[in-house]
Write an enzyme that holds these catalytic residues in place. Sequence first.
Site, PDB file in Angstrom:
ATOM      1  N   ASP A 120      29.224  74.739  39.619  1.00 16.09           N
ATOM      2  CA  ASP A 120      30.253  74.448  38.605  1.00 16.09           C
ATOM      3  C   ASP A 120      30.601  75.709  37.827  1.00 16.09           C
ATOM      4  O   ASP A 120      31.768  76.025  37.595  1.00 16.09           O
ATOM      5  CB  ASP A 120      29.808  73.303  37.670  1.00 16.09           C
ATOM      6  CG  ASP A 120      28.383  73.445  37.152  1.00 16.09           C
ATOM      7  OD1 ASP A 120      27.634  74.322  37.639  1.00 16.09           O
ATOM      8  OD2 ASP A 120      28.004  72.673  36.247  1.00 16.09           O
ATOM      9  N   LYS A 137      23.259  74.123  43.213  1.00 17.68           N
ATOM     10  CA  LYS A 137      23.202  73.214  42.067  1.00 17.68           C
ATOM     11  C   LYS A 137      21.723  72.922  41.824  1.00 17.68           C
ATOM     12  O   LYS A 137      21.259  71.772  41.859  1.00 17.68           O
ATOM     13  CB  LYS A 137      24.016  71.947  42.397  1.00 17.68           C
ATOM     14  CG  LYS A 137      24.223  70.993  41.242  1.00 17.68           C
ATOM     15  CD  LYS A 137      25.168  71.512  40.160  1.00 17.68           C
ATOM     16  CE  LYS A 137      25.181  70.574  38.973  1.00 17.68           C
ATOM     17  NZ  LYS A 137      25.898  71.145  37.811  1.00 17.68           N
ATOM     18  N   TYR A 163      27.542  67.383  55.432  1.00 17.74           N
ATOM     19  CA  TYR A 163      28.501  67.131  56.506  1.00 17.74           C
ATOM     20  C   TYR A 163      27.823  66.495  57.716  1.00 17.74           C
ATOM     21  O   TYR A 163      28.458  65.761  58.469  1.00 17.74           O
ATOM     22  CB  TYR A 163      29.157  68.439  56.962  1.00 17.74           C
ATOM     23  CG  TYR A 163      30.345  68.862  56.150  1.00 17.74           C
ATOM     24  CD1 TYR A 163      30.227  69.118  54.790  1.00 17.74           C
ATOM     25  CD2 TYR A 163      31.596  69.036  56.749  1.00 17.74           C
ATOM     26  CE1 TYR A 163      31.313  69.525  54.047  1.00 17.74           C
ATOM     27  CE2 TYR A 163      32.687  69.437  56.002  1.00 17.74           C
ATOM     28  CZ  TYR A 163      32.537  69.685  54.657  1.00 17.74           C
ATOM     29  OH  TYR A 163      33.616  70.082  53.924  1.00 17.74           O
ATOM     30  N   ASP A 211      32.971  74.873  51.300  1.00 11.87           N
ATOM     31  CA  ASP A 211      34.281  74.268  51.572  1.00 11.87           C
ATOM     32  C   ASP A 211      35.133  74.298  50.315  1.00 11.87           C
ATOM     33  O   ASP A 211      36.293  74.729  50.327  1.00 11.87           O
ATOM     34  CB  ASP A 211      34.082  72.826  52.056  1.00 11.87           C
ATOM     35  CG  ASP A 211      35.412  72.123  52.267  1.00 11.87           C
ATOM     36  OD1 ASP A 211      36.294  72.726  52.898  1.00 11.87           O
ATOM     37  OD2 ASP A 211      35.558  70.986  51.791  1.00 11.87           O
ATOM     38  N   ASP A 214      38.529  77.154  49.154  1.00 10.25           N
ATOM     39  CA  ASP A 214      39.904  76.796  48.788  1.00 10.25           C
ATOM     40  C   ASP A 214      40.283  77.467  47.464  1.00 10.25           C
ATOM     41  O   ASP A 214      41.385  77.998  47.301  1.00 10.25           O
ATOM     42  CB  ASP A 214      40.060  75.270  48.614  1.00 10.25           C
ATOM     43  CG  ASP A 214      40.467  74.578  49.909  1.00 10.25           C
ATOM     44  OD1 ASP A 214      40.127  75.098  50.994  1.00 10.25           O
ATOM     45  OD2 ASP A 214      41.127  73.526  49.836  1.00 10.25           O
TER      46      ASP A 214
HETATM   47  C1  IPM Z   1      37.721  73.412  56.222  1.00  9.03           C
HETATM   48  C2  IPM Z   1      38.259  72.014  56.216  1.00  9.03           C
HETATM   49  C3  IPM Z   1      37.312  71.110  56.977  1.00  9.03           C
HETATM   50  C4  IPM Z   1      35.970  71.144  56.288  1.00  9.03           C
HETATM   51  C5  IPM Z   1      37.798  69.653  57.146  1.00  9.03           C
HETATM   52  C6  IPM Z   1      39.175  69.593  57.775  1.00  9.03           C
HETATM   53  C7  IPM Z   1      36.816  68.840  57.918  1.00  9.03           C
HETATM   54  O1  IPM Z   1      38.462  71.572  54.915  1.00  9.03           O
HETATM   55  O2  IPM Z   1      37.518  73.965  57.306  1.00  9.03           O
HETATM   56  O3  IPM Z   1      37.537  73.963  55.135  1.00  9.03           O
HETATM   57  O4  IPM Z   1      35.755  70.394  55.323  1.00  9.03           O
HETATM   58  O5  IPM Z   1      35.116  71.905  56.699  1.00  9.03           O
HETATM   59 MG    MG Z   2      38.192  73.070  53.429  1.00 11.29          MG
END
Ligand code: IPM
Ligand code: MG
Length: 365
Positions: free
Chosen positions: A229, A197, A140, A253, A257
């Site tokens: 993975d 990884k 990042y 990240d 999710d």
């Molecule tokens: C998160 C989001 C952010 C990230 C984006 C919006 C930059 O996906 O906070 O998980 O990738 O960190």
């Molecule tokens: Mg995210």
Amino acid sequence: MRQYKIAVVPGDGIGPEVASSAVQVLSAVAEKYGFGLSFKEYPAGGCSIDEFGVPLTDETLEGCRASDAVLLGAVGGPKWDKADASIRPEKALLGLRSGLGLYSNLRPALLFPELASASPLKDVSEIDLLIVRELTGGIYFGDHGRFSSADVLSDGQVKGECAFDTESYSTAEIERIVREGFRYAMGRKKKLTLVDKANVLESSRLWREVAERIAPGYPEVSLDFLYVDNCSMQLINRPSTFDVIVTSNMFGDILSDEAGMITGSIGMLPSASLGTPGTPGMYEPVHGSAPDIAGTGKANPLATILSAAMLLRWSLGEEIAADNIERAVKKTLADGFRTVDIAGDGEGVTVLDTVQITQKVLERI
Ligand code: IPM
Ligand code: MG
């Protein structure tokens, strides 16, 4: 009276709606437990681009820095998607994270038993894990850019445009986040999984070396390693076996999710971003700005409300008030109230809008 300054960054899309819910809930517990909160709003993200031409102004960063904690809604939306990389709304988030030195991102994924039917996994009974994501390093924040080069393809030589992003971690960066992982594991089920990884990436191999060096300092914690993975598969296969996952910015990240989805909805997932003691922490839902449902009342405010509980616990030390919010959310679910994202098959539940479900939480505080 204990008095705290909260910087509120509502952002874009559903951000202002869910932030408003969390502010109401914070005000309610402050009144109940006799401490004072002052809220000050700051623009960031797309709305800041519209007003000031940049996603993050110095005023917003300074305002956040001068607060005891930051509550953030969400930033971004299709309106600003075409903007060049330096003025995308997401830059506001990255700027706040790096500007405040928030290197440690805590993303707990907890399955509320009431929401088991909303999980895409069948027969899921228990999920209670914590992702500790490194937040101010890695790909990042590494070097990135474009250049052109002569590529040799099988059918001849072409001049091609190239792009690169760099994953780079120093020992110091790895060490401080891995230590956090061990510390959180000590307060939980004493199981730490380093996700990387290492079969491909040199940076991952350094993460493993550092973790192995730190491990003897935490003899009670069992440390294991998992390729990312494989981890994404095991989160679906055996989610209840995870306790604390520590990982890089990018892997954290992605996995957060996934961890969110298997608990029923990403609309339930709170997060805390912390720096060294004394820096204000930033608290936000893991979900994004969901521009498609902004203004429709469909937004689930519970992730932001639960983030407010984390704010009370980690930045203000108001543990009892934090517990109260979490209990109120649990009770709201137990009483059958849902937003549409967590309605499951809708049987036996009452589907409410953002404002109505916030009201149900407030009544239970
Ligand atoms: C998160 C989001 C952010 C990230 C984006 C919006 C930059 O996906 O906070 O998980 O990738 O960190
Ligand atoms: Mg995210």
